[in-house]
Design a protein around this motif. Structure first.
Motif, PDB file in Angstrom:
ATOM      1  N   PHE A   1       0.903  -1.510   0.024  1.00  0.00           N
ATOM      2  CA  PHE A   1      -0.046  -0.314  -0.024  1.00  0.00           C
ATOM      3  C   PHE A   1       0.560   1.469  -0.011  1.00  0.00           C
ATOM      4  CE2 PHE A   1      -2.019  -3.211   2.312  1.00  0.00           C
ATOM      5  CZ  PHE A   1      -3.642  -2.848   1.605  1.00  0.00           C
ATOM      6  N   LYS A   2       0.374   2.096  -0.554  1.00  0.00           N
ATOM      7  CA  LYS A   2       1.157   3.274  -1.171  1.00  0.00           C
ATOM      8  C   LYS A   2      -0.427   4.174  -0.346  1.00  0.00           C
ATOM      9  CE  LYS A   2       4.569   6.021  -2.610  1.00  0.00           C
ATOM     10  NZ  LYS A   2       5.907   5.793  -1.570  1.00  0.00           N
ATOM     11  N   LEU A   3       0.643   5.592   0.481  1.00  0.00           N
ATOM     12  CA  LEU A   3      -0.378   6.248   0.781  1.00  0.00           C
ATOM     13  C   LEU A   3      -0.517   7.688  -0.453  1.00  0.00           C
ATOM     14  CD1 LEU A   3      -0.080   6.942   4.567  1.00  0.00           C
ATOM     15  CD2 LEU A   3      -1.480   5.522   3.748  1.00  0.00           C
ATOM     16  N   ASN A   4      -1.561   7.682  -0.931  1.00  0.00           N
ATOM     17  CA  ASN A   4      -1.704   9.096  -1.452  1.00  0.00           C
ATOM     18  C   ASN A   4      -1.595  10.413  -0.820  1.00  0.00           C
ATOM     19  OD1 ASN A   4      -3.401   7.181  -2.563  1.00  0.00           O
ATOM     20  ND2 ASN A   4      -5.169   8.334  -2.145  1.00  0.00           N
TER      21      ASN A   4
ATOM     22  N   SER B   1      -2.070 -17.981   7.638  1.00  0.00           N
ATOM     23  CA  SER B   1      -0.899 -16.856   7.911  1.00  0.00           C
ATOM     24  C   SER B   1      -1.475 -15.669   7.929  1.00  0.00           C
ATOM     25  CB  SER B   1       0.203 -17.452   8.082  1.00  0.00           C
ATOM     26  OG  SER B   1       0.243 -17.036   6.861  1.00  0.00           O
ATOM     27  N   TRP B   2      -0.902 -14.685   8.725  1.00  0.00           N
ATOM     28  CA  TRP B   2      -1.131 -12.691   8.819  1.00  0.00           C
ATOM     29  C   TRP B   2       0.347 -12.288   9.165  1.00  0.00           C
ATOM     30  CZ3 TRP B   2      -4.834 -10.396   5.801  1.00  0.00           C
ATOM     31  CH2 TRP B   2      -5.129  -9.151   6.134  1.00  0.00           C
ATOM     32  N   GLU B   3      -0.028 -10.909   8.258  1.00  0.00           N
ATOM     33  CA  GLU B   3       1.420 -10.147   8.696  1.00  0.00           C
ATOM     34  C   GLU B   3       1.252  -9.296   8.313  1.00  0.00           C
ATOM     35  OE1 GLU B   3       4.977 -11.440   7.219  1.00  0.00           O
ATOM     36  OE2 GLU B   3       5.383 -12.843   8.839  1.00  0.00           O
ATOM     37  N   PHE B   4       0.502  -7.894   8.270  1.00  0.00           N
ATOM     38  CA  PHE B   4       0.215  -6.947   8.119  1.00  0.00           C
ATOM     39  C   PHE B   4       0.947  -6.209   9.272  1.00  0.00           C
ATOM     40  CE2 PHE B   4      -2.227  -2.492   8.628  1.00  0.00           C
ATOM     41  CZ  PHE B   4      -2.777  -2.499   7.481  1.00  0.00           C
ATOM     42  N   ALA B   5       2.354  -4.818   8.191  1.00  0.00           N
ATOM     43  CA  ALA B   5       2.835  -3.923   9.522  1.00  0.00           C
ATOM     44  C   ALA B   5       3.332  -2.903   7.935  1.00  0.00           C
ATOM     45  CB  ALA B   5       4.294  -4.624   9.142  1.00  0.00           C
ATOM     46  N   ARG B   6       3.864  -1.949   9.269  1.00  0.00           N
ATOM     47  CA  ARG B   6       4.195  -0.612   8.618  1.00  0.00           C
ATOM     48  C   ARG B   6       5.137  -0.692   7.860  1.00  0.00           C
ATOM     49  NH1 ARG B   6       3.935   5.428  11.216  1.00  0.00           N
ATOM     50  NH2 ARG B   6       5.654   6.489   9.661  1.00  0.00           N
ATOM     51  N   ASN B   7       5.730   0.169   6.838  1.00  0.00           N
ATOM     52  CA  ASN B   7       7.031  -0.493   6.759  1.00  0.00           C
ATOM     53  C   ASN B   7       8.188   0.489   6.733  1.00  0.00           C
ATOM     54  OD1 ASN B   7       9.367  -0.573   4.889  1.00  0.00           O
ATOM     55  ND2 ASN B   7       8.792   0.239   3.105  1.00  0.00           N
TER      56      ASN B   7
ATOM     57  N   ARG C   1      -5.868   6.135  10.438  1.00  0.00           N
ATOM     58  CA  ARG C   1      -5.153   4.971  11.639  1.00  0.00           C
ATOM     59  C   ARG C   1      -6.440   3.635  11.814  1.00  0.00           C
ATOM     60  NH1 ARG C   1      -4.535   9.610  15.086  1.00  0.00           N
ATOM     61  NH2 ARG C   1      -6.526   9.512  15.573  1.00  0.00           N
ATOM     62  N   ASP C   2      -7.757   4.589  11.246  1.00  0.00           N
ATOM     63  CA  ASP C   2      -8.504   3.057  11.223  1.00  0.00           C
ATOM     64  C   ASP C   2      -8.934   2.038  10.140  1.00  0.00           C
ATOM     65  OD1 ASP C   2     -10.063   4.852  13.573  1.00  0.00           O
ATOM     66  OD2 ASP C   2     -11.759   5.871  11.975  1.00  0.00           O
ATOM     67  N   GLY C   3      -8.105   2.658   9.019  1.00  0.00           N
ATOM     68  CA  GLY C   3      -8.204   1.668   8.014  1.00  0.00           C
ATOM     69  C   GLY C   3      -6.701   0.105   8.156  1.00  0.00           C
ATOM     70  N   VAL C   4      -5.914   1.220   9.142  1.00  0.00           N
ATOM     71  CA  VAL C   4      -4.962   0.056   9.791  1.00  0.00           C
ATOM     72  C   VAL C   4      -5.533  -0.718  10.575  1.00  0.00           C
ATOM     73  CG1 VAL C   4      -2.831  -0.536  11.184  1.00  0.00           C
ATOM     74  CG2 VAL C   4      -3.163   1.686   9.617  1.00  0.00           C
ATOM     75  N   ARG C   5      -6.357  -0.405  11.566  1.00  0.00           N
ATOM     76  CA  ARG C   5      -7.120  -1.135  12.408  1.00  0.00           C
ATOM     77  C   ARG C   5      -7.788  -1.867  11.843  1.00  0.00           C
ATOM     78  NH1 ARG C   5      -7.627   2.257  15.574  1.00  0.00           N
ATOM     79  NH2 ARG C   5      -9.447   3.417  14.663  1.00  0.00           N
TER      80      ARG C   5
ATOM     81  N   TYR D   1       2.914  -0.119   4.080  1.00  0.00           N
ATOM     82  CA  TYR D   1       2.518  -0.747   4.056  1.00  0.00           C
ATOM     83  C   TYR D   1       2.046  -1.922   3.574  1.00  0.00           C
ATOM     84  CZ  TYR D   1       0.263   3.047   7.677  1.00  0.00           C
ATOM     85  OH  TYR D   1       0.602   3.835   8.472  1.00  0.00           O
ATOM     86  N   ALA D   2       2.023  -2.625   4.442  1.00  0.00           N
ATOM     87  CA  ALA D   2       2.174  -4.325   3.298  1.00  0.00           C
ATOM     88  C   ALA D   2       1.142  -5.969   4.094  1.00  0.00           C
ATOM     89  CB  ALA D   2       3.944  -4.634   3.592  1.00  0.00           C
ATOM     90  N   ILE D   3       0.890  -6.507   3.092  1.00  0.00           N
ATOM     91  CA  ILE D   3      -0.212  -8.028   4.295  1.00  0.00           C
ATOM     92  C   ILE D   3       0.895  -8.858   2.777  1.00  0.00           C
ATOM     93  CG2 ILE D   3      -1.677  -8.893   3.806  1.00  0.00           C
ATOM     94  CD1 ILE D   3      -3.686  -6.532   3.725  1.00  0.00           C
ATOM     95  N   ASN D   4       1.030  -9.745   4.060  1.00  0.00           N
ATOM     96  CA  ASN D   4       1.795 -10.903   3.526  1.00  0.00           C
ATOM     97  C   ASN D   4       0.874 -11.971   4.231  1.00  0.00           C
ATOM     98  OD1 ASN D   4       3.214 -13.487   3.527  1.00  0.00           O
ATOM     99  ND2 ASN D   4       4.520 -12.704   3.698  1.00  0.00           N
ATOM    100  N   CYS D   5      -0.332 -12.918   3.484  1.00  0.00           N
ATOM    101  CA  CYS D   5      -1.463 -13.302   4.400  1.00  0.00           C
ATOM    102  C   CYS D   5      -1.072 -14.886   3.561  1.00  0.00           C
ATOM    103  CB  CYS D   5      -2.769 -13.194   4.301  1.00  0.00           C
ATOM    104  SG  CYS D   5      -3.333 -12.271   3.237  1.00  0.00           S
TER     105      CYS D   5
END
Length: 97
Positions: free
Chosen positions: A8-11, A40-46, A22-26, A56-60
């Protein structure tokens, strides 16, 4: 098994500390508890700040193609996607492992 990767790239002009981000992250942090197909799930900020870096990235993983479709169509996933569409763009890759 299918690996689902999303970057994900923020605009431009959108900050990590904005309430909508923050709401989208949650929303994405809650997905593995709401979608039983997630194995399996990983979601984190770069952690890097390079010009080519995404934010941000999701790896699931999910079991198979049918599970991926169920995950993608799940209302919780769709609600999270709707949030992120307002402030980010993304690229994906889905591949068998």
């Amino acid at each position: 098994m299918i690996r689902h990767l999303v970057l994900f790239k923020l605009n431009d002009g959108v900050g990590h500390d904005e309430p909508r981000v923050r709401d989208g992250v949650r929303a994405f942090q809650e997905l593995p508890g709401r979608i039983s197909d997630v194995r399996s799930w990983e979601f984190a900020r770069n952690v890097t700040d390079r010009p080519i870096a995404y934010d941000y990235a999701i790896n699931c993983t999910v079991d198979d193609q049918q599970a991926l479709v169920r995950y993608l169509e799940h209302p919780a996933h769709q609600a999270g996607v709707a949030q992120w569409q307002a402030f980010a763009t993304w690229v994906i890759a889905d591949y068998e492992i």
